[in-house]
Motif scaffolding. Structure first.
Motif, PDB file in Angstrom:
ATOM      1  N   VAL A   1       0.833  -1.202   0.000  1.00 56.46           N
ATOM      2  CA  VAL A   1       0.000   0.000   0.000  1.00 56.46           C
ATOM      3  C   VAL A   1       0.868   1.253   0.000  1.00 56.46           C
ATOM      4  N   SER A   2       2.015   1.166   0.677  1.00 50.71           N
ATOM      5  CA  SER A   2       2.911   2.326   0.774  1.00 50.71           C
ATOM      6  C   SER A   2       3.648   2.619  -0.523  1.00 50.71           C
ATOM      7  N   GLU A   3       3.579   1.711  -1.515  1.00 43.63           N
ATOM      8  CA  GLU A   3       4.315   1.885  -2.755  1.00 43.63           C
ATOM      9  C   GLU A   3       3.435   2.046  -3.986  1.00 43.63           C
ATOM     10  N   VAL A   4       2.237   1.476  -3.936  1.00 44.29           N
ATOM     11  CA  VAL A   4       1.479   1.234  -5.169  1.00 44.29           C
ATOM     12  C   VAL A   4       1.054   2.503  -5.894  1.00 44.29           C
ATOM     13  N   LEU A   5       0.718   3.544  -5.156  1.00 40.64           N
ATOM     14  CA  LEU A   5       0.221   4.748  -5.822  1.00 40.64           C
ATOM     15  C   LEU A   5       1.313   5.412  -6.650  1.00 40.64           C
ATOM     16  N   ASP A   6       2.517   5.490  -6.094  1.00 45.71           N
ATOM     17  CA  ASP A   6       3.631   6.058  -6.854  1.00 45.71           C
ATOM     18  C   ASP A   6       3.887   5.251  -8.120  1.00 45.71           C
ATOM     19  N   GLU A   7       3.765   3.944  -8.017  1.00 43.72           N
ATOM     20  CA  GLU A   7       4.024   3.090  -9.174  1.00 43.72           C
ATOM     21  C   GLU A   7       2.937   3.242 -10.235  1.00 43.72           C
ATOM     22  N   LEU A   8       1.700   3.412  -9.825  1.00 47.01           N
ATOM     23  CA  LEU A   8       0.616   3.634 -10.776  1.00 47.01           C
ATOM     24  C   LEU A   8       0.776   4.956 -11.518  1.00 47.01           C
ATOM     25  N   ASN A   9       1.523   5.870 -10.918  1.00 43.68           N
ATOM     26  CA  ASN A   9       1.730   7.186 -11.536  1.00 43.68           C
ATOM     27  C   ASN A   9       2.964   7.248 -12.430  1.00 43.68           C
ATOM     28  N   TYR A  10       3.676   6.121 -12.572  1.00 45.24           N
ATOM     29  CA  TYR A  10       4.842   6.115 -13.467  1.00 45.24           C
ATOM     30  C   TYR A  10       4.405   6.508 -14.875  1.00 45.24           C
ATOM     31  N   SER A  11       5.111   7.424 -15.472  1.00 41.50           N
ATOM     32  CA  SER A  11       4.776   7.837 -16.835  1.00 41.50           C
ATOM     33  C   SER A  11       5.009   6.716 -17.842  1.00 41.50           C
TER      34      SER A  11
ATOM     35  N   ILE B   1       1.228  10.157   7.691  1.00 44.94           N
ATOM     36  CA  ILE B   1      -0.132  10.380   7.193  1.00 44.94           C
ATOM     37  C   ILE B   1      -0.120  11.234   5.935  1.00 44.94           C
ATOM     38  N   SER B   2       0.702  12.273   5.933  1.00 49.96           N
ATOM     39  CA  SER B   2       0.763  13.154   4.772  1.00 49.96           C
ATOM     40  C   SER B   2       1.163  12.382   3.520  1.00 49.96           C
ATOM     41  N   HIS B   3       2.139  11.481   3.666  1.00 47.29           N
ATOM     42  CA  HIS B   3       2.637  10.753   2.503  1.00 47.29           C
ATOM     43  C   HIS B   3       1.688   9.639   2.062  1.00 47.29           C
ATOM     44  N   HIS B   4       1.047   8.954   3.014  1.00 44.87           N
ATOM     45  CA  HIS B   4       0.274   7.751   2.689  1.00 44.87           C
ATOM     46  C   HIS B   4      -1.232   7.972   2.592  1.00 44.87           C
ATOM     47  N   ARG B   5      -1.707   9.159   2.966  1.00 45.22           N
ATOM     48  CA  ARG B   5      -3.153   9.407   3.001  1.00 45.22           C
ATOM     49  C   ARG B   5      -3.831   9.054   1.680  1.00 45.22           C
ATOM     50  N   GLU B   6      -3.308   9.576   0.581  1.00 43.35           N
ATOM     51  CA  GLU B   6      -3.961   9.383  -0.713  1.00 43.35           C
ATOM     52  C   GLU B   6      -4.027   7.899  -1.089  1.00 43.35           C
ATOM     53  N   ALA B   7      -2.940   7.179  -0.854  1.00 41.06           N
ATOM     54  CA  ALA B   7      -2.923   5.747  -1.184  1.00 41.06           C
ATOM     55  C   ALA B   7      -3.916   4.972  -0.321  1.00 41.06           C
ATOM     56  N   LEU B   8      -3.965   5.285   0.969  1.00 43.99           N
ATOM     57  CA  LEU B   8      -4.896   4.588   1.859  1.00 43.99           C
ATOM     58  C   LEU B   8      -6.348   4.838   1.456  1.00 43.99           C
ATOM     59  N   LEU B   9      -6.647   6.060   1.053  1.00 41.49           N
ATOM     60  CA  LEU B   9      -8.005   6.373   0.615  1.00 41.49           C
ATOM     61  C   LEU B   9      -8.333   5.664  -0.696  1.00 41.49           C
ATOM     62  N   LYS B  10      -7.381   5.624  -1.611  1.00 42.95           N
ATOM     63  CA  LYS B  10      -7.624   4.994  -2.910  1.00 42.95           C
ATOM     64  C   LYS B  10      -7.767   3.481  -2.778  1.00 42.95           C
ATOM     65  N   VAL B  11      -6.895   2.880  -1.962  1.00 40.10           N
ATOM     66  CA  VAL B  11      -6.919   1.428  -1.799  1.00 40.10           C
ATOM     67  C   VAL B  11      -8.140   0.983  -0.999  1.00 40.10           C
ATOM     68  N   ASP B  12      -8.499   1.750   0.039  1.00 34.98           N
ATOM     69  CA  ASP B  12      -9.717   1.501   0.821  1.00 34.98           C
ATOM     70  C   ASP B  12      -9.798   0.048   1.296  1.00 34.98           C
ATOM     71  N   ILE B  13      -8.851  -0.349   2.121  1.00 38.81           N
ATOM     72  CA  ILE B  13      -8.766  -1.736   2.572  1.00 38.81           C
ATOM     73  C   ILE B  13     -10.020  -2.178   3.320  1.00 38.81           C
ATOM     74  N   GLY B  14     -10.712  -1.254   3.975  1.00 37.30           N
ATOM     75  CA  GLY B  14     -11.929  -1.604   4.696  1.00 37.30           C
ATOM     76  C   GLY B  14     -13.013  -2.207   3.822  1.00 37.30           C
ATOM     77  N   ASN B  15     -12.946  -1.955   2.529  1.00 38.00           N
ATOM     78  CA  ASN B  15     -13.927  -2.513   1.598  1.00 38.00           C
ATOM     79  C   ASN B  15     -13.346  -3.600   0.710  1.00 38.00           C
ATOM     80  N   ARG B  16     -12.233  -4.198   1.124  1.00 30.47           N
ATOM     81  CA  ARG B  16     -11.620  -5.296   0.381  1.00 30.47           C
ATOM     82  C   ARG B  16     -11.656  -6.580   1.199  1.00 30.47           C
ATOM     83  N   LYS B  17     -11.539  -7.693   0.506  1.00 30.32           N
ATOM     84  CA  LYS B  17     -11.414  -8.986   1.174  1.00 30.32           C
ATOM     85  C   LYS B  17      -9.949  -9.181   1.531  1.00 30.32           C
TER      86      LYS B  17
END
Length: 312
Positions: A199-209, A262-278
């Motif tokens: 979760v701490s890495e995925v958003l940056d990787e999705l933004n790779y050009s 929190i500042s760095h990971h907030r966006e990824a945590l909101l996007k991933v939304d683990i509370g609504n995943r299995k």
């Protein structure tokens, strides 16, 4: 330890090899008094990333700078001259060459070879794994009803990453790669079903050009295993380890660590939304016995708390 010496170097030292000088300086650090550590100019070298636009280094570097600022030391922070993949970085640090710090996921072997600073820099998020997939294979994940059906799919992982052994020990047939670019290339070619990413890495990787447009974030599943990413130093360099740990502890106490987290990971945590995943919780047989799992201040559980958009 790479410390800038202001004294004139003796003729004898001048005749030493660079490796000998490096080991000599590292040994000096063991005997330095606390006050002299503050007076030194610490030259800190970390592994240069594969890509200068690789944002995964941003958070560990920001946190390291925060920790050092809490100690009052003078320092310079510089990448290695050449690109160092993870396996090479570990070997170079073990031999006290090129770098004197790195940040990687822990396992028992790494803690034997290197000196860990046992404060999880991502507060355990490195063990919460969502999946990058080729969108043309999305229907395969819609058919996953239990863990056994998930293990029938093939994950991609680095050959020298601890995650590979963790997944294999839990029943996965892992397709190994040499580095991140190869993993993304194989995923784009549908060679392998998914690339588990923290979760701490995925958003940056999705933004790779350069990321293939067919690679997307799977929307329903997550794997969790207890683990930590630490700063590591050479085992002959406990002075630097104590210095960084002191700074991290002070940052935890005054709240500045959590503010950056929190500042760095907030966006990824909101996007991933683990509370609504299995969530599939699996074992980590590589977890070292010294892992501070009982210190709740060091860990973040995204099943129990996701930061609000306006959290500071």
């Amino acid at each position: 330890m790479f410390v800038t010496l202001t004294n004139r170097v003796s003729k004898r030292v001048k005749r030493m090899s660079w490796k000998t000088i490096t080991l000599f300086i590292a040994a000096m650090g063991v005997f330095m008094a606390p006050g002299s550590a503050l007076a030194a100019n610490w030259s800190i070298h970390y592994p240069r990333p594969i890509d200068e636009n690789d944002q995964r280094h941003d958070y560990p570097l920001t946190l390291l700078k925060l920790a050092l600022s809490k100690t009052g030391v003078r320092y310079t922070l510089t990448p290695s001259e050449r690109i160092l993949l993870q396996g090479k970085s570990i070997r170079q640090l073990k031999e006290n060459r090129e770098i004197n710090i790195l940040w990687v996921m822990t396992d028992t072997q790494r803690e034997k070879e290197l000196l860990p600073i046992r404060i999880p820099i991502h507060k355990g998020l490195i063990g919460w794994r969502v999946f990058l997939i080729n969108q043309s294979l999305e229907d395969r994940f819609e058919k996953v009803t239990d863990f056994q059906s998930l293990t029938k799919l093939t994950p991609l992982q680095g050959a020298e990453w601890p995650d590979t052994k963790i997944l294999q020990s839990n029943g996965f047939n892992v397709l190994t790669v040499t580095d991140f670019p190869e993993a993304f290339s194989r995923l784009a070619l549908r060679q392998g079903d998914f690339f588990p990413r923290a979760v701490s890495e995925v958003l940056d990787e999705l933004n790779y050009s350069s990321l293939d447009p067919d690679i997307v974030l799977e929307k329903d599943l997550v794997i969790h295993y207890p683990t930590a990413m630490y700063y590591f130093v050479n085992r002959a360099n406990p002075t630097m380890a104590r210095l960084i740990e002191t700074g991290l502890r002070r940052a935890l106490e005054d709240g500045s660590f959590d503010n950056i987290f929190i500042s760095h990971h907030r966006e990824a945590l909101l996007k991933v939304d683990i509370g609504n995943r299995k969530v599939f919780h699996i074992d980590n047989p590589l977890l070292p016995p010294g892992t501070p799992l009982d210190d709740k201040a060091l860990w973040f559980d995204p099943e129990k708390h996701t930061p609000n958009v306006n959290d500071d």
